[in-house]
Design an enzyme around this catalytic site. Structure first.
Site, short mmCIF file in Angstrom:
data_model
loop_
_atom_site.label_atom_id
_atom_site.label_comp_id
_atom_site.label_asym_id
_atom_site.label_seq_id
_atom_site.Cartn_x
_atom_site.Cartn_y
_atom_site.Cartn_z
N ARG A 95 141.46 43.57 84.19
CA ARG A 95 141.47 45.03 84.22
C ARG A 95 142.87 45.60 84.06
O ARG A 95 143.05 46.63 83.42
CB ARG A 95 140.82 45.52 85.51
N LYS A 118 118.24 40.50 88.33
CA LYS A 118 117.31 41.57 88.68
C LYS A 118 116.82 42.41 87.51
O LYS A 118 117.59 42.74 86.62
CB LYS A 118 117.99 42.53 89.64
N GLY A 130 130.14 41.58 84.85
CA GLY A 130 131.14 40.67 85.38
C GLY A 130 130.75 39.22 85.23
O GLY A 130 131.56 38.38 84.80
N GLY A 155 128.52 48.16 85.45
CA GLY A 155 127.60 49.24 85.81
C GLY A 155 127.73 50.44 84.89
O GLY A 155 126.72 51.01 84.45
P1 ADP Z 1 126.15 40.53 85.23
O1 ADP Z 1 127.20 40.50 86.32
O2 ADP Z 1 126.62 39.88 83.97
O3 ADP Z 1 125.63 41.94 85.01
P2 ADP Z 1 124.00 39.90 87.05
O4 ADP Z 1 124.91 40.21 88.19
O5 ADP Z 1 122.89 40.82 86.77
O6 ADP Z 1 124.89 39.68 85.72
O7 ADP Z 1 123.32 38.46 87.28
C1 ADP Z 1 124.08 37.30 87.52
C2 ADP Z 1 123.40 36.39 88.50
O8 ADP Z 1 122.07 36.09 88.12
C3 ADP Z 1 124.14 35.07 88.58
O9 ADP Z 1 124.69 34.93 89.87
C4 ADP Z 1 123.03 34.02 88.33
O10 ADP Z 1 123.14 32.89 89.17
C5 ADP Z 1 121.78 34.80 88.62
N1 ADP Z 1 120.61 34.20 87.96
C6 ADP Z 1 120.40 34.05 86.64
N2 ADP Z 1 119.25 33.42 86.40
C7 ADP Z 1 118.71 33.12 87.60
C8 ADP Z 1 117.53 32.44 88.02
N3 ADP Z 1 116.65 31.94 87.14
N4 ADP Z 1 117.30 32.34 89.35
C9 ADP Z 1 118.17 32.85 90.23
N5 ADP Z 1 119.29 33.49 89.91
C10 ADP Z 1 119.58 33.63 88.60
MG MG Z 2 126.97 40.56 88.49
#
Ligand code: ADP
Ligand code: MG
Length: 400
Positions: A39, A204, A357, A380
């Site tokens: 950043r 999620k 992230g 976000g």
């Molecule tokens: P980003 O930060 O890129 O937006 P998210 O925070 O939405 O991504 O999601 C990241 C998390 O999702 C990671 O910690 C990963 O371990 C979890 N994840 C991905 N696939 C699965 C799964 N099948 N079961 C449980 N957790 C998962």
């Molecule tokens: Mg994340």
């Protein structure tokens, strides 16, 4: 409405003038150490332009989520890092507003930088209190917002101060980073080159539903992986064992699938284990063979090939969210494969954008950091922007 940017301000207006810059210096820290300086690096072009233009740069930012003044969240360490990165004079003042901050600003030389203390030490920051916004606006007549990562929040240091500066006849403009983020992300929504392939994953569906809905009409296909895919597979009536499923979003996933037709592409196979842990014994099985007690930790080989093939032809790519629990070696391959496909698409000349992230971290894990066209500094904020939301930090800037 097109917003004014720092480039719209004549160079002659910069010399010898104090400019208030809202940067995103909210770097990740562990035990008092900065663990990632992305950043800080991303905001350097804005700071260099100001320095070279002879401006007196006053930087404000939040760091973490302190409940009030707390030395553990001081920006002093970040200002040291900034001094090493930018060179020249970078001073730190342990306050934010008031007569002492004012005199620190007044004693700045042309081309130098002053970092003020964490905006979240003031309760008025997150409440967007007019008193704090007004006191910040007392510091300069030109406000530059370069904090894309905080643009989705209406805080005193993002929107309040911008409104106040404009009201007093000054200018509130986008910094170079914020400007680039808006342009690149905006180009995904306006006539993207086709095929446009989006890849969504992560933990999620909740929080990303609006993005799915907003992206669907734009994309040629939307590849879904990660735990997010589980909720969609559940909507197809498949057995998912003990996998992470958002029960309360299954109905919604069903509706989205019905509306999207074949534009949503789900994994066809998966990597499962009894427990998601390092060194777990895994099986790779078709998606309809999950047993009670199984947990899905990643997409399988056939899915990697399916997703990779679709990414191979893409001219525009947006990726947010890992395909599996990529933090553990046993569940990493799906995410690494997508990261590599995105890098290859970039080499072929596709516009590739990564947000989030964990997704950015996954690029490093896959050894392709720096091999995408744009990594958004705001997870976000990027998602809210793509979902069609007017970001308050952007809306508050002067029109061009
Ligand atoms: P980003 O930060 O890129 O937006 P998210 O925070 O939405 O991504 O999601 C990241 C998390 O999702 C990671 O910690 C990963 O371990 C979890 N994840 C991905 N696939 C699965 C799964 N099948 N079961 C449980 N957790 C998962
Ligand atoms: Mg994340």
């Amino acid at each position: 409405m097109i917003k004014a940017s720092l480039r719209d301000i004549p160079r002659t207006d910069l010399v010898g003038r104090p400019l208030l810059v809202r940067a995103d210096l909210n770097v990740p820290m562990e035990a008092g150490r900065i663990t990632d300086d992305t950043r800080v690096r991303e905001t350097l072009p804005t700071l260099r332009l100001l320095r070279d233009g002879g401006a007196r740069t006053v930087i404000i930012s939040h760091l973490g989520r302190p409940k009030g003044p707390d030395p553990a969240f001081s920006l002093r360490g970040v200002s040291d890092l900034l001094r090493e990165s930018i060179g020249g004079t970078v001073r730190f003042h342990p306050g934010l507003v008031g007569p002492e901050a004012r005199s620190a600003v007044d004693s700045l030389e042309d081309g130098s930088v002053l970092v003020l203390e964490n905006t979240r030490f003031h309760a008025g920051e997150t409440k967007n209190a007019p008193e704090l916004a007004g006191a910040l606006a007392d510091l300069a007549e030109i406000f530059v917002n370069d904090a894309f990562g905080a643009a989705h929040r209406a805080h005193a240091s993002t929107t309040g101060v911008a409104d106040e500066v404009r009201m007093r006849g000054g200018k509130a403009v986008a910094g170079l980073l914020l400007d680039r983020e808006i342009k690149v992300l905006g180009s995904l929504l306006r006539e993207p080159e086709r095929p446009f392939v989006a890849v969504l994953g992560g933990a999620k569906v909740a929080g990303k539903v609006e993005v799915i809905r907003a992206l669907l009409p734009q994309v040629d296909c939307l590849l879904v992986g990660g735990a997010m895919a589980n909720t969609f597979l559940c909507a197809l009536g498949l057995e998912l064992g003990e996998s992470l499923v958002e029960e309360d979003k299954v109905e919604l996933a069903h509706e989205i699938l019905r509306d999207a037709g074949d534009r949503i592409v789900l994994p066809v196979d998966c990597v499962v284990a009894k427990h998601i842990e390092d060194g777990a014994a895994v099986r790779v099985i078709p998606r309809d063979s999950v047993q009670p007690g199984d947990r899905i930790g990643d997409i399988g080989r056939a899915s990697r090939e399916l997703f990779g093939g679709l990414l191979d032809d893409a001219r525009t790519v947006f990726w947010n969210g890992p395909m599996g629990v990529f933090e553990m070696a046993a569940f990493r391959e799906g995410t690494v494969a997508v990261a590599r496909s995105v890098a290859i698409a970039t080499d072929r000349g596709a516009l590739t954008v990564v947000g989030g992230g964990d997704s950015a971290a996954a690029l490093s894990v896959a050894g392709v950091a720096g091999k995408v066209a744009h990594v958004s500094t705001g997870g976000g904020a990027a998602l809210e922007f793509l979902a069609g939301a007017q970001l308050p930090g952007v809306a508050a800037l002067s029109d061009r």
